[in-house]
Design a protein around this motif. Sequence first.
Motif, PDB file in Angstrom:
ATOM      1  N   THR A  38      36.975 -15.588 -20.252  1.00  0.00           N
ATOM      2  CA  THR A  38      38.088 -14.717 -19.886  1.00  0.00           C
ATOM      3  C   THR A  38      37.548 -13.480 -19.183  1.00  0.00           C
ATOM      4  N   GLN A  39      38.436 -12.755 -18.535  1.00  0.00           N
ATOM      5  CA  GLN A  39      38.030 -11.495 -17.920  1.00  0.00           C
ATOM      6  C   GLN A  39      37.495 -10.545 -18.985  1.00  0.00           C
ATOM      7  N   GLY A  40      38.109 -10.543 -20.144  1.00  0.00           N
ATOM      8  CA  GLY A  40      37.676  -9.677 -21.232  1.00  0.00           C
ATOM      9  C   GLY A  40      36.275 -10.003 -21.717  1.00  0.00           C
ATOM     10  N   GLU A  41      35.959 -11.294 -21.805  1.00  0.00           N
ATOM     11  CA  GLU A  41      34.619 -11.699 -22.248  1.00  0.00           C
ATOM     12  C   GLU A  41      33.551 -11.261 -21.249  1.00  0.00           C
ATOM     13  N   LEU A  42      33.839 -11.445 -19.964  1.00  0.00           N
ATOM     14  CA  LEU A  42      32.876 -11.012 -18.947  1.00  0.00           C
ATOM     15  C   LEU A  42      32.756  -9.487 -18.942  1.00  0.00           C
ATOM     16  N   ALA A  43      33.879  -8.806 -19.070  1.00  0.00           N
ATOM     17  CA  ALA A  43      33.864  -7.340 -19.092  1.00  0.00           C
ATOM     18  C   ALA A  43      33.011  -6.820 -20.242  1.00  0.00           C
ATOM     19  N   GLU A  44      33.079  -7.478 -21.387  1.00  0.00           N
ATOM     20  CA  GLU A  44      32.285  -7.065 -22.546  1.00  0.00           C
ATOM     21  C   GLU A  44      30.789  -7.140 -22.238  1.00  0.00           C
ATOM     22  N   VAL A  45      30.380  -8.214 -21.554  1.00  0.00           N
ATOM     23  CA  VAL A  45      28.979  -8.381 -21.167  1.00  0.00           C
ATOM     24  C   VAL A  45      28.558  -7.271 -20.199  1.00  0.00           C
ATOM     25  N   LEU A  46      29.485  -6.852 -19.351  1.00  0.00           N
ATOM     26  CA  LEU A  46      29.190  -5.839 -18.339  1.00  0.00           C
ATOM     27  C   LEU A  46      29.364  -4.419 -18.873  1.00  0.00           C
ATOM     28  N   GLY A  47      29.848  -4.296 -20.095  1.00  0.00           N
ATOM     29  CA  GLY A  47      30.032  -2.978 -20.686  1.00  0.00           C
ATOM     30  C   GLY A  47      31.257  -2.242 -20.180  1.00  0.00           C
ATOM     31  N   GLY A  48      32.277  -2.992 -19.776  1.00  0.00           N
ATOM     32  CA  GLY A  48      33.498  -2.379 -19.256  1.00  0.00           C
ATOM     33  C   GLY A  48      34.738  -2.996 -19.870  1.00  0.00           C
ATOM     34  N   LYS A  49      35.874  -2.683 -19.288  1.00  0.00           N
ATOM     35  CA  LYS A  49      37.160  -3.209 -19.738  1.00  0.00           C
ATOM     36  C   LYS A  49      37.567  -4.388 -18.864  1.00  0.00           C
ATOM     37  N   LYS A  50      38.565  -5.126 -19.349  1.00  0.00           N
ATOM     38  CA  LYS A  50      39.077  -6.280 -18.614  1.00  0.00           C
ATOM     39  C   LYS A  50      39.482  -5.901 -17.184  1.00  0.00           C
ATOM     40  N   SER A  51      40.024  -4.701 -17.023  1.00  0.00           N
ATOM     41  CA  SER A  51      40.466  -4.263 -15.697  1.00  0.00           C
ATOM     42  C   SER A  51      39.305  -4.180 -14.705  1.00  0.00           C
ATOM     43  N   LEU A  52      38.087  -3.942 -15.201  1.00  0.00           N
ATOM     44  CA  LEU A  52      36.906  -3.908 -14.334  1.00  0.00           C
ATOM     45  C   LEU A  52      36.739  -5.252 -13.626  1.00  0.00           C
ATOM     46  N   VAL A  53      36.765  -6.325 -14.398  1.00  0.00           N
ATOM     47  CA  VAL A  53      36.597  -7.667 -13.837  1.00  0.00           C
ATOM     48  C   VAL A  53      37.792  -8.014 -12.945  1.00  0.00           C
ATOM     49  N   SER A  54      38.972  -7.652 -13.379  1.00  0.00           N
ATOM     50  CA  SER A  54      40.170  -7.899 -12.573  1.00  0.00           C
ATOM     51  C   SER A  54      40.059  -7.219 -11.213  1.00  0.00           C
ATOM     52  N   ASN A  55      39.574  -5.989 -11.208  1.00  0.00           N
ATOM     53  CA  ASN A  55      39.415  -5.263  -9.942  1.00  0.00           C
ATOM     54  C   ASN A  55      38.385  -5.921  -9.034  1.00  0.00           C
ATOM     55  N   TYR A  56      37.307  -6.432  -9.610  1.00  0.00           N
ATOM     56  CA  TYR A  56      36.317  -7.165  -8.808  1.00  0.00           C
ATOM     57  C   TYR A  56      36.948  -8.415  -8.205  1.00  0.00           C
ATOM     58  N   GLU A  57      37.621  -9.181  -9.052  1.00  0.00           N
ATOM     59  CA  GLU A  57      38.186 -10.459  -8.614  1.00  0.00           C
ATOM     60  C   GLU A  57      39.277 -10.292  -7.568  1.00  0.00           C
ATOM     61  N   ASN A  58      39.997  -9.186  -7.639  1.00  0.00           N
ATOM     62  CA  ASN A  58      41.102  -8.962  -6.702  1.00  0.00           C
ATOM     63  C   ASN A  58      40.721  -8.110  -5.496  1.00  0.00           C
ATOM     64  N   GLY A  59      39.455  -7.739  -5.411  1.00  0.00           N
ATOM     65  CA  GLY A  59      38.978  -7.022  -4.236  1.00  0.00           C
ATOM     66  C   GLY A  59      39.291  -5.537  -4.224  1.00  0.00           C
ATOM     67  N   TYR A  60      39.696  -4.976  -5.367  1.00  0.00           N
ATOM     68  CA  TYR A  60      39.991  -3.541  -5.422  1.00  0.00           C
ATOM     69  C   TYR A  60      38.726  -2.705  -5.559  1.00  0.00           C
ATOM     70  N   SER A  61      37.685  -3.303  -6.113  1.00  0.00           N
ATOM     71  CA  SER A  61      36.392  -2.630  -6.203  1.00  0.00           C
ATOM     72  C   SER A  61      35.295  -3.675  -6.082  1.00  0.00           C
ATOM     73  N   MET A  62      34.089  -3.207  -5.838  1.00  0.00           N
ATOM     74  CA  MET A  62      32.958  -4.103  -5.632  1.00  0.00           C
ATOM     75  C   MET A  62      31.862  -3.756  -6.635  1.00  0.00           C
ATOM     76  N   PRO A  63      31.301  -4.768  -7.300  1.00  0.00           N
ATOM     77  CA  PRO A  63      30.221  -4.471  -8.248  1.00  0.00           C
ATOM     78  C   PRO A  63      28.978  -3.956  -7.527  1.00  0.00           C
ATOM     79  N   ASP A  64      28.270  -3.021  -8.174  1.00  0.00           N
ATOM     80  CA  ASP A  64      27.014  -2.550  -7.598  1.00  0.00           C
ATOM     81  C   ASP A  64      25.934  -3.612  -7.815  1.00  0.00           C
ATOM     82  N   ILE A  65      24.768  -3.386  -7.251  1.00  0.00           N
ATOM     83  CA  ILE A  65      23.702  -4.394  -7.292  1.00  0.00           C
ATOM     84  C   ILE A  65      23.270  -4.698  -8.727  1.00  0.00           C
ATOM     85  N   TYR A  66      23.259  -3.694  -9.591  1.00  0.00           N
ATOM     86  CA  TYR A  66      22.848  -3.910 -10.975  1.00  0.00           C
ATOM     87  C   TYR A  66      23.852  -4.796 -11.718  1.00  0.00           C
ATOM     88  N   THR A  67      25.123  -4.581 -11.427  1.00  0.00           N
ATOM     89  CA  THR A  67      26.168  -5.404 -12.035  1.00  0.00           C
ATOM     90  C   THR A  67      26.121  -6.821 -11.474  1.00  0.00           C
TER      91      THR A  67
END
Length: 86
Positions: A38-67
Motif C-alpha cells: 500500500t502507499q502507507g506501507e511504502l511511506a513508512e519505509v521512506l519515513g513519511g506519510k501516505k500522502s508522500l507516496v501519493s504525491n510521487y505517484e501522481n506527479g505532484y512531487s519528485m523523490p530526491d536521489i536518496y529516496t
Amino acid sequence: VQETCTFTHIVHNACTIVNMKNEIGENIKALRKLNGKTQGELAEVLGGKKSLVSNYENGYSMPDIYTLVKIADYFDVSLDELVGRK
C-alpha cells in the motif's frame, strides 16, 4: 496462456501505459502494486506519510536521489529501472 507481467514487462513492454510526464511516479506505483504494497506501507519505509507516496505517484512531487535509492532497494530494482532508463 496469459503472460504474467513483471516490472520489466510493465516498464518496457507496456503491460501498463507509462505516462512519460511522470514516468518515475508511474514506475513507483507499478512496483508498489506488483509487490502488493500500500502507499502507507511504502511511506513508512521512506519515513513519511501516505500522502508522500501519493504525491510521487501522481506527479505532484519528485523523490530526491536518496529516496530513489531507498525505493529501488526496497523493491530490489536498479535505479535505471526505477527511472525508466533502458
